[in-house]
Every structure is written in C-alpha cells, then in structure tokens.
Design a protein around this motif. Structure first.
Motif, PDB file in Angstrom:
ATOM      1  N   ASP A  22      35.783  13.582  86.086  1.00 61.37           N
ATOM      2  CA  ASP A  22      36.035  13.780  87.529  1.00 61.37           C
ATOM      3  C   ASP A  22      35.692  15.204  87.960  1.00 61.37           C
ATOM      4  N   LEU A  70      32.999  16.697  86.599  1.00 62.55           N
ATOM      5  CA  LEU A  70      31.643  16.746  86.026  1.00 62.55           C
ATOM      6  C   LEU A  70      31.618  17.514  84.702  1.00 62.55           C
ATOM      7  N   ARG A 125      28.990  10.721  84.615  1.00 60.84           N
ATOM      8  CA  ARG A 125      27.648  10.896  85.196  1.00 60.84           C
ATOM      9  C   ARG A 125      27.053  12.281  84.971  1.00 60.84           C
ATOM     10  N   ALA A 165      28.958  20.631  84.184  1.00 60.84           N
ATOM     11  CA  ALA A 165      28.660  21.436  85.386  1.00 60.84           C
ATOM     12  C   ALA A 165      29.033  22.906  85.191  1.00 60.84           C
ATOM     13  N   GLY A 166      29.102  23.355  83.928  1.00 60.78           N
ATOM     14  CA  GLY A 166      29.374  24.775  83.676  1.00 60.78           C
ATOM     15  C   GLY A 166      30.844  25.115  83.824  1.00 60.78           C
ATOM     16  N   GLN A 167      31.096  26.344  84.217  1.00 59.67           N
ATOM     17  CA  GLN A 167      32.483  26.803  84.354  1.00 59.67           C
ATOM     18  C   GLN A 167      33.220  26.039  85.449  1.00 59.67           C
ATOM     19  N   ASP A 168      34.475  25.664  85.166  1.00 66.38           N
ATOM     20  CA  ASP A 168      35.344  25.109  86.209  1.00 66.38           C
ATOM     21  C   ASP A 168      35.629  26.232  87.206  1.00 66.38           C
ATOM     22  N   LEU A 169      35.070  26.100  88.392  1.00 68.52           N
ATOM     23  CA  LEU A 169      35.138  27.206  89.348  1.00 68.52           C
ATOM     24  C   LEU A 169      36.531  27.367  89.946  1.00 68.52           C
ATOM     25  N   ALA A 208      38.081  29.536  87.494  1.00 67.27           N
ATOM     26  CA  ALA A 208      37.475  30.877  87.519  1.00 67.27           C
ATOM     27  C   ALA A 208      38.075  31.756  88.615  1.00 67.27           C
ATOM     28  N   LEU A 231      37.045  36.807  84.279  1.00 70.27           N
ATOM     29  CA  LEU A 231      35.643  36.406  84.095  1.00 70.27           C
ATOM     30  C   LEU A 231      35.083  36.922  82.765  1.00 70.27           C
ATOM     31  N   ILE A 240      36.367  34.887  79.987  1.00 73.88           N
ATOM     32  CA  ILE A 240      35.786  33.537  79.993  1.00 73.88           C
ATOM     33  C   ILE A 240      34.480  33.558  79.189  1.00 73.88           C
ATOM     34  N   ALA A 244      26.631  27.221  82.676  1.00 75.64           N
ATOM     35  CA  ALA A 244      26.845  27.287  81.234  1.00 75.64           C
ATOM     36  C   ALA A 244      26.555  25.935  80.574  1.00 75.64           C
ATOM     37  N   ILE A 282      20.146  22.919  85.999  1.00 76.80           N
ATOM     38  CA  ILE A 282      20.261  23.895  87.099  1.00 76.80           C
ATOM     39  C   ILE A 282      20.845  25.201  86.561  1.00 76.80           C
ATOM     40  N   PHE A 308      23.836  29.792  88.392  1.00 77.19           N
ATOM     41  CA  PHE A 308      24.560  31.074  88.479  1.00 77.19           C
ATOM     42  C   PHE A 308      24.232  31.871  89.751  1.00 77.19           C
ATOM     43  N   ASP A 332      24.608  33.065  81.801  1.00 80.40           N
ATOM     44  CA  ASP A 332      25.291  33.443  80.557  1.00 80.40           C
ATOM     45  C   ASP A 332      25.119  32.318  79.536  1.00 80.40           C
ATOM     46  N   ARG A 381      16.843  22.708  91.069  1.00 80.41           N
ATOM     47  CA  ARG A 381      17.171  21.571  90.194  1.00 80.41           C
ATOM     48  C   ARG A 381      15.911  21.119  89.486  1.00 80.41           C
TER      49      ARG A 381
HETATM   50  O1  T3D Z   1      34.108  32.981  85.746  1.00 79.86           O
HETATM   51  C1  T3D Z   1      32.966  32.509  85.701  1.00 79.86           C
HETATM   52  O2  T3D Z   1      32.554  31.730  86.546  1.00 79.86           O
HETATM   53  C2  T3D Z   1      32.075  32.922  84.530  1.00 79.86           C
HETATM   54  C3  T3D Z   1      31.394  31.806  83.898  1.00 79.86           C
HETATM   55  C4  T3D Z   1      30.224  31.338  84.329  1.00 79.86           C
HETATM   56  C5  T3D Z   1      29.581  30.192  83.701  1.00 79.86           C
HETATM   57  C6  T3D Z   1      29.043  29.181  84.697  1.00 79.86           C
HETATM   58  O3  T3D Z   1      28.827  28.078  84.296  1.00 79.86           O
HETATM   59  S1  T3D Z   1      28.800  29.666  86.305  1.00 79.86           S
HETATM   60  C7  T3D Z   1      28.167  28.169  87.069  1.00 79.86           C
HETATM   61  C8  T3D Z   1      29.259  27.245  87.442  1.00 79.86           C
HETATM   62  N1  T3D Z   1      28.772  25.948  87.886  1.00 79.86           N
HETATM   63  C9  T3D Z   1      28.261  25.746  89.078  1.00 79.86           C
HETATM   64  O4  T3D Z   1      28.125  26.632  89.904  1.00 79.86           O
HETATM   65  C10 T3D Z   1      27.896  24.308  89.413  1.00 79.86           C
HETATM   66  C11 T3D Z   1      28.815  23.776  90.495  1.00 79.86           C
HETATM   67  N2  T3D Z   1      28.557  22.381  90.753  1.00 79.86           N
HETATM   68  C12 T3D Z   1      27.504  21.969  91.468  1.00 79.86           C
HETATM   69  O5  T3D Z   1      26.672  22.726  91.934  1.00 79.86           O
HETATM   70  C13 T3D Z   1      27.397  20.494  91.706  1.00 79.86           C
HETATM   71  O6  T3D Z   1      28.658  19.905  91.493  1.00 79.86           O
HETATM   72  C14 T3D Z   1      26.372  19.790  90.785  1.00 79.86           C
HETATM   73  C15 T3D Z   1      24.954  20.231  91.200  1.00 79.86           C
HETATM   74  C16 T3D Z   1      26.614  20.126  89.323  1.00 79.86           C
HETATM   75  C17 T3D Z   1      26.483  18.266  90.976  1.00 79.86           C
HETATM   76  O7  T3D Z   1      26.430  17.963  92.355  1.00 79.86           O
HETATM   77  P1  T3D Z   1      26.899  16.508  92.880  1.00 79.86           P
HETATM   78  O8  T3D Z   1      26.587  16.472  94.329  1.00 79.86           O
HETATM   79  O9  T3D Z   1      26.299  15.478  92.017  1.00 79.86           O
HETATM   80  O10 T3D Z   1      28.486  16.457  92.604  1.00 79.86           O
HETATM   81  P2  T3D Z   1      29.644  17.191  93.462  1.00 79.86           P
HETATM   82  O11 T3D Z   1      30.088  16.302  94.557  1.00 79.86           O
HETATM   83  O12 T3D Z   1      29.236  18.569  93.816  1.00 79.86           O
HETATM   84  O13 T3D Z   1      30.797  17.303  92.335  1.00 79.86           O
HETATM   85  C18 T3D Z   1      31.637  16.179  91.999  1.00 79.86           C
HETATM   86  C19 T3D Z   1      33.038  16.699  91.757  1.00 79.86           C
HETATM   87  O14 T3D Z   1      32.997  17.596  90.640  1.00 79.86           O
HETATM   88  C20 T3D Z   1      33.570  17.496  92.939  1.00 79.86           C
HETATM   89  O15 T3D Z   1      34.950  17.308  92.965  1.00 79.86           O
HETATM   90  P3  T3D Z   1      35.639  16.350  94.098  1.00 79.86           P
HETATM   91  O16 T3D Z   1      35.189  16.851  95.435  1.00 79.86           O
HETATM   92  O17 T3D Z   1      35.087  14.985  93.789  1.00 79.86           O
HETATM   93  O18 T3D Z   1      37.102  16.480  93.840  1.00 79.86           O
HETATM   94  C21 T3D Z   1      33.256  18.913  92.546  1.00 79.86           C
HETATM   95  O19 T3D Z   1      34.091  19.851  93.168  1.00 79.86           O
HETATM   96  C22 T3D Z   1      33.533  18.862  91.048  1.00 79.86           C
HETATM   97  N3  T3D Z   1      32.802  19.927  90.352  1.00 79.86           N
HETATM   98  C23 T3D Z   1      31.471  19.980  90.118  1.00 79.86           C
HETATM   99  N4  T3D Z   1      31.184  21.108  89.487  1.00 79.86           N
HETATM  100  C24 T3D Z   1      32.335  21.768  89.326  1.00 79.86           C
HETATM  101  C25 T3D Z   1      33.377  21.021  89.882  1.00 79.86           C
HETATM  102  N5  T3D Z   1      34.644  21.444  89.875  1.00 79.86           N
HETATM  103  C26 T3D Z   1      34.904  22.643  89.316  1.00 79.86           C
HETATM  104  N6  T3D Z   1      33.945  23.427  88.766  1.00 79.86           N
HETATM  105  C27 T3D Z   1      32.662  23.027  88.751  1.00 79.86           C
HETATM  106  N7  T3D Z   1      31.732  23.788  88.160  1.00 79.86           N
END
Ligand code: T3D
Length: 258
Positions: free
Chosen positions: A21, A23, A57, A61-65, A68, A76, A79, A109, A129, A132, A140, A165
């Motif tokens: 839920d 991702l 699916r 999706a990397g870090q749980d924002l 964060a 950070l 993490i 990540a 994708i 960052f 990272d 993407r």
């Molecule tokens: O502190 C630090 O941050 C340091 C560490 C950094 C490492 C990293 O990984 S930074 C990068 C973090 N990741 C992202 O920025 C990606 C964020 N997510 C997205 O851009 C999109 O979700 C996707 C492109 C991956 C997928 O898009 P889509 O349209 O298929 O799905 P969605 O509707 O955006 O997401 C579905 C659910 O998953 C949604 O929750 P909801 O509304 O159904 O309750 C969404 O909030 C949740 N979700 C997706 N990615 C994350 C997330 N929740 C928390 N953290 C996420 N990264």
C-alpha cells in the motif's frame, strides 16, 4: 504480516518487500529486516542465489517520505548511513549471485538497490525513476557510483537531473539492466535463471563478483594480479575438480558451490 517476505526454493532465497500500500517504500523496520535477511542469506551455505523483488504493483518507491519528514523519525543522514548504505554494501559484498526481479516501479533508493544487484530483470510495464531531484535530493544507495559506470556520465546526468520515468525496455537498451521481460513471464523466467544459477559453481561465481567489484578502481596491473590470485583459489575448489572430471567423463557436473 511480515514487512519483508522470504521463501527458500531449490537453493534460492526470495526476499520480497512487503508494504504494497506504500509501494514498498522503505521505513526503518523494512531496512533493518532486509539487512538481517541479506546477512542470514550470506551465512546460510544452502542458499546459493538470492532474488530481490516486491509484493504488489511496485518493486520499491524508495524512502518512505512520511517517515523521512516525521519529527520523531530518523535523521536524513542516518537514513542513508544506517538504512541504505549497509544494504548496498551487503548486495555487493555477498559472494553469491543476486538478482533483482523488478515487478513494477522502482524509484529513488528502490531503483538504485535494483541496480546494485548482479543481474536485473524487469517487467516491461515497470519503470525506473531517479526520483531524488524532484524532491531536492541527490541519488543515494550507490546511484552516483553505479549509474555513470553502467550507462555513462551523459545518460546518468540526464536521468539524475531530470528524474524521467525510464521504461524497462529503454533501460535494457541503454545497458542499465540485463533484460526487460513480458510481465506475465517475469516470475517464470527469473525462477528458471535463479534455479540454474544455484546449481552452478557459485564459489567461482562469488570470486568473479569480487573481481568485478575491484575492477571499478584497479589499474590493469592490479586487476591481473587479482585474477591470478582468485584463479588460484578457484582452482582449489571442489567445483573445479568436478567440472573438469565431468567434462572428461562426458557427464553432467554436480556442483556444490565449494
Ligand atoms: O530522508 C530521505 O529521504 C533520504 C533518503 C532518500 C532515498 C530516496 O529514496 S529519496 C526518493 C523517495 N521516493 C520518491 O520520491 C518517490 C515517491 N513516489 C512517487 O513518485 C510515485 O508514488 C511513484 C512514481 C513511485 C508511483 O506513482 P503512482 O502514481 O503509480 O502511485 P502513487 O499514487 O503516487 O502512490 C500510491 C501510494 O503509495 C500513495 O499512497 P495513498 O495516496 O494511496 O495513500 C503514495 O503516497 C504512496 N507512496 C508512493 N511512494 C511513496 C509513498 N508513500 C511514502 N513514501 C513514498 N516514497
């Protein structure tokens, strides 16, 4: 339900991120559990290949924002230092083949954990994708290390700056991953390759991985010396004896990974 699922089959350990839920984004608990499972896969001699994948699916999706930015969440810096860096070091340091089975979107990540694996298979519908830059961060989890080496500085810069993407087939074309596979065939194909790898001389494959790790930074002279030393080690293995004997006796070898 566990935050990471595991399954052992035919000498292969499957490690499955299980926060569908969200991702399969990483929180502290999931990062610690993945580290623990990688360490135990390394220590368990019966495990000769590891497959990393996601439930649902997404791959990850990397870090749980939410974590964060939470006030009582980890900083950070910690993490990166405590969650992701150990995972990447384990993936590269475990001298067993590690496959990424990218079943859906791999962002931040999540993308770079996949790219740190030895062989990456991805469903054609999946996307990579470097998310960052969209939130003001830098790649990272080894992204700044692996991306330019895998696809060259120009492409790495474009992916990291633009956070576009990238479809699995495009990722395959640019050499970022091994293979894009029709979605319905992904599991079967990866299972077959993993089963096959687990029956190969995995001690020698582990030494090959060590040599490739070192090759990024070695001079040719140093690398040739390393090949000499690792070949001497491989030559003392049960699997080398078995491989040569099987060849001479015109039979199928039965390797042990020793
Ligand atoms: O502190 C630090 O941050 C340091 C560490 C950094 C490492 C990293 O990984 S930074 C990068 C973090 N990741 C992202 O920025 C990606 C964020 N997510 C997205 O851009 C999109 O979700 C996707 C492109 C991956 C997928 O898009 P889509 O349209 O298929 O799905 P969605 O509707 O955006 O997401 C579905 C659910 O998953 C949604 O929750 P909801 O509304 O159904 O309750 C969404 O909030 C949740 N979700 C997706 N990615 C994350 C997330 N929740 C928390 N953290 C996420 N990264």
């Amino acid at each position: 339900m566990s935050i990471v699922l595991t399954e052992d089959q035919n000498g292969v350990r499957y490690i499955k991120f299980n926060r569908p839920d969200k991702l399969n984004s990483f929180n502290k608990e999931m990062a610690q559990e993945v580290q623990r499972l990688l360490i135990s896969s390394d220590e368990d001699k019966s495990i000769r290949c590891i497959v990393i994948t996601g439930v649902g699916r997404a791959f990850c999706a990397g870090q749980d924002l939410e974590e964060a930015i939470s006030e009582d969440g980890p900083e950070l810096k910690s993490i990166v230092e405590e969650h992701y860096n150990p995972i990447i070091k384990l993936i590269r340091g475990i001298e067993k083949p590690i496959l990424a089975m990218v079943n859906g979107v791999a962002a931040g990540a999540g993308a770079n954990i996949a790219l740190a694996c030895d062989i990456v298979f991805a469903a054609k519908s999946s996307k990579f994708i470097q998310a960052f830059s969209s939130i003001g961060l830098i790649p990272d989890s080894g992204g700044t290390y692996f991306l330019p080496r895998l696809i060259g500085m120009g492409r790495a810069s474009a992916l990291a700056f633009l956070a576009e993407r990238i479809k699995a087939e495009e990722a395959e074309k640019m050499g970022m991953i091994w293979k894009a596979v029709d979605d319905e065939d992904l599991e079967m194909e990866v299972h077959n390759v993993a089963d096959h790898l687990a029956g190969l001389p995995t001690y020698g494959i582990g030494l090959t991985k060590r040599a490739f790790n070192e090759a990024w930074n070695n001079s040719l002279d140093n690398q040739l010396d390393l090949e000499r030393d690792l070949q001497a080690m491989a030559g003392l293995s049960y699997d080398y004896q078995e491989g040569v004997n099987a060849f001479l006796e015109k039979r199928k070898p039965k390797f042990k990974g020793e």
